[in-house]
Design an enzyme around this catalytic site. Structure first.
Site, PDB file in Angstrom:
ATOM      1  N   ASP A 196       2.091  -6.792   4.836  1.00 44.93           N
ATOM      2  CA  ASP A 196       2.518  -6.535   6.215  1.00 44.93           C
ATOM      3  C   ASP A 196       1.433  -6.727   7.283  1.00 44.93           C
ATOM      4  O   ASP A 196       0.310  -6.235   7.118  1.00 44.93           O
ATOM      5  CB  ASP A 196       2.989  -5.088   6.366  1.00 44.93           C
ATOM      6  CG  ASP A 196       3.769  -4.587   5.182  1.00 44.93           C
ATOM      7  OD1 ASP A 196       4.124  -5.384   4.312  1.00 44.93           O
ATOM      8  OD2 ASP A 196       4.009  -3.370   5.120  1.00 44.93           O
ATOM      9  N   ASP A 242      -1.659  10.533  -0.103  1.00 46.72           N
ATOM     10  CA  ASP A 242      -2.577  11.628  -0.425  1.00 46.72           C
ATOM     11  C   ASP A 242      -2.694  11.818  -1.942  1.00 46.72           C
ATOM     12  O   ASP A 242      -2.033  11.105  -2.711  1.00 46.72           O
ATOM     13  CB  ASP A 242      -2.182  12.895   0.364  1.00 46.72           C
ATOM     14  CG  ASP A 242      -1.002  13.640  -0.252  1.00 46.72           C
ATOM     15  OD1 ASP A 242      -0.503  13.238  -1.334  1.00 46.72           O
ATOM     16  OD2 ASP A 242      -0.578  14.639   0.345  1.00 46.72           O
TER      17      ASP A 242
HETATM   18  N1  DQQ Z   1       4.307  -2.192   2.646  1.00 47.37           N
HETATM   19  C1  DQQ Z   1       5.675  -1.781   2.845  1.00 47.37           C
HETATM   20  C2  DQQ Z   1       5.531  -0.586   3.730  1.00 47.37           C
HETATM   21  C3  DQQ Z   1       4.311   0.068   3.199  1.00 47.37           C
HETATM   22  C4  DQQ Z   1       3.426  -1.087   2.860  1.00 47.37           C
HETATM   23  C5  DQQ Z   1       6.530  -2.884   3.417  1.00 47.37           C
HETATM   24  C6  DQQ Z   1       2.580  -0.868   1.636  1.00 47.37           C
HETATM   25  O1  DQQ Z   1       6.637   0.265   3.691  1.00 47.37           O
HETATM   26  O2  DQQ Z   1       3.698   0.923   4.140  1.00 47.37           O
HETATM   27  O3  DQQ Z   1       6.229  -4.124   2.869  1.00 47.37           O
HETATM   28  O4  DQQ Z   1       1.721  -1.956   1.420  1.00 47.37           O
END
Ligand code: DQQ
Length: 575
Positions: A62, A141
């Site tokens: 992301d 956490d």
């Molecule tokens: N990637 C997801 C999110 C999360 C992140 C979406 C974890 O929900 O925070 O691709 O790498």
């Protein structure tokens, strides 16, 4: 009856809210691969991109906290510093003057506090009054609970914002027994917006059973947050809402002007985007933000509507927008994961790219958004190829020569004269299914016509991006497809065909297609940005200078190419 000690411990931890739960990642976890990097720049790397953002090696997902600060654009992203699969997640950081060329910086946020020791997941940046950026992000956490943390720049006078400090007050928002929030479904804070009442608001993605929820928190000082009485929006049957995004769009001319996230008023509509974990698609709703009730009221919600709009009908997820106050536009960034096998990803030593930053605005119909690659991308164009108007007959394949076919930007427009031969569609059918039933090789009436990209000499391999026109309920219905079914001789890849209908009236408008071709990316914009499809493809023959590019028409009726402008693209500095 004797109570077992384990039950007692479980009960005790439940009461005190620090129960350990199994980590619930949205990404596949490959324990043995997540810390074994194998990238080598000496390998033949035909699929690395030349102008789509990607780090030098390893896994990326992301886009996080994009913003403009001190005249520079900042992009953070989910990154595994140790391997080509998801894991060990930190916020990597790059900065840019133009959203096209990027300079890598040290990781901005990495696990260091109890509230993020098991991972620094997605989040967003907010520019506070006085111009100070603040990042809210999800930390994992020690009990695998998802909690929300804050980080602010250590040194505001550094335009590169190289160092970030976390608050000792972290976590600022957490699931407790009292608030009954699901500790494994509480993540991805949005950019915050300031209400007239002086309270900041932020959304956190969540779910309860199958109901997707945008939980709202409020704060006066950006540090002490409390949960609002009700969520901003929720919808049954949609599953977990990841990476929500909520922003205003202007509903009067010039529509392309972007708005700061806190703006509201008569000429403003709001957009709620959610990334659906179940389907891995980014859907958006257009509607009204009722500031009295503090709820979002979509024009067409998820309920009774299987056809909720998407930013991109291909491989595209976890996107995020930000307001670019330098150029008064709203920019959209998204992640396009690989379509190759994990074995191949590990072999090549990297995985994931970002799509080209797109300007996003409300279409004049008010019914959908429009997206277009940022203008700055055009600085990479060189060696233009322009065609005079030409007719392309049914069955014809015309080579587009003079451009670098693995690294190009192609704009083509078609005019249809003879609608009489359009195939009849007697009942509505999912456009993606229609595209896979009627791929580029299936002869039609009006269409398929479009582009063959990454084509090998004998057409053993090609990816086809095209239109096909149907007669449906006495109107012309335009289908746009990206057909990957013959994109590679390596059958390990996911070669799903993608498709969508485009809200264009071909009787009165030309049918335009722009396709950004970049080694393993085919990012297409139909109907001047009304429909986008991104595909990831891995040809084995059509690589380097062996790849060919064609315009094609496999329909019965001839169509006119009214415009063909193609450019080879320079390599951008992408880390
Ligand atoms: N990637 C997801 C999110 C999360 C992140 C979406 C974890 O929900 O925070 O691709 O790498």
């Amino acid at each position: 009856m004797a109570i077992s000690p384990i039950l007692l411990i479980a009960l005790f931890s439940l009461i005190y809210g620090n129960y350990v739960i199994p980590i619930e990642a949205t990404h596949h976890v490959y324990r043995t691969l997540e810390s074994s990097s194998s990238y080598s720049s000496h390998h033949d790397q035909p699929y690395r991109t030349a102008y789509h953002f990607q780090p030098l090696k390893n896994w990326i997902n992301d886009p996080n906290g994009p913003m403009r600060y001190g005249g520079l654009y900042h992009l953070f992203y989910q990154y595994n510093p140790k391997g080509a699969v998801w894991g060990n997640i930190v916020w990597a950081h790059s900065a840019s003057k133009d959203l096209v060329n990027w300079t890598p910086l040290d990781h901005a946020i990495h696990p260091s506090q109890p509230s993020d020791i098991k991972g620094c997941w997605s989040g967003s940046a907010t520019i506070l009054p006085g111009g100070k950026p603040a990042i809210l992000y999800t930390g994992i956490d020690p009990n695998n609970h998802q909690v929300q943390n804050i980080a602010i720049p250590k040194n505001m006078s550094d335009p590169l914002l190289r160092e970030w400090k976390k608050s000792p007050k972290n976590p600022l928002m957490e699931p407790t027994v009292a608030n009954k929030i699901n500790a494994s479904s509480f993540r991805d804070p949005t950019t915050s917006w300031l209400g007239k009442d002086g309270y900041w608001r932020v959304l956190i993605g969540s779910k309860v059973h199958r109901k997707g929820i945008a939980i709202m928190y409020k704060s006066k000082n950006f540090v002490d947050w409390f949960e609002a009485k009700h969520p901003l929006h929720s919808a049954e049957g949609t599953g977990m809402w990841e990476c929500p995004d909520f922003f205003p769009v202007l509903n009067k001319n010039p529509l392309t002007i972007g708005l700061d996230t806190s703006v509201n008023g008569d000429d403003v509509r709001h957009v709620l985007k959610v990334s659906l974990d179940d389907t891995k698609h980014d859907h958006y709703l257009i509607g009204t933000y009722d500031t009295v009730k503090d709820v979002f009221v979509p024009d067409n919600g998820f309920e009774n509507n299987q056809n909720v709009l998407r930013y991109d009908y291909g491989k595209y997820y976890a996107s995020k927008t930000f307001f670019d106050d330098g150029k008064n536009r709203r920019i959209l960034l998204g992640w396009a994961n690989e379509s190759s096998s994990v074995v191949d990803d590990v072999k090549k030593g990297w995985s994931g790219i970002h799509t080209i930053p797109r300007v996003i605005w409300l279409h004049k119909s008010g019914k959908q958004l429009v997206q277009w690659p940022v203008k700055e991308l055009e600085n990479l164009r060189m060696n233009p190829v322009n065609w005079p108007t030409k007719v392309i007959k049914g069955g014809e394949l015309i080579p587009i020569t003079g451009v670098n076919s693995v690294q190009a930007d192609v704009e083509i427009s078609f005019e249809v004269k003879d609608f009489g031969k359009a195939e009849l569609l007697d009942k509505w059918i999912d456009p993606q299914i229609l595209c896979s039933q009627k791929g580029a090789s299936v002869k039609g009436g009006v269409g398929p016509f479009g582009l063959h990209v990454f084509a090998s000499k004998g057409l053993q391999e090609y990816t086809a991006v095209f239109f096909r026109i149907f007669r449906y309920q006495h109107k012309n219905l335009v289908l746009m497809c990206s057909d990957q079914s013959r994109s590679s001789l390596n059958k390990e890849n996911d070669m799903t065909t993608y498709g969508t209908f485009v809200d264009v009236d071909p009787l009165h408008e030309k049918l335009s297609l722009r396709t950004l071709i970049d080694h393993s990316v085919v990012e297409s914009f139909g109907g001047e940005g009304r429909a986008c499809i991104t595909a990831r493809v891995y040809p084995t023959l059509a690589i380097h200078d062996k790849a060919l590019l064609y315009a094609f028409n496999n329909g019965n009726s001839a169509v006119k190419i009214t415009r063909l402008n193609a450019w080879s693209m320079k390599k951008a500095k992408i880390n």
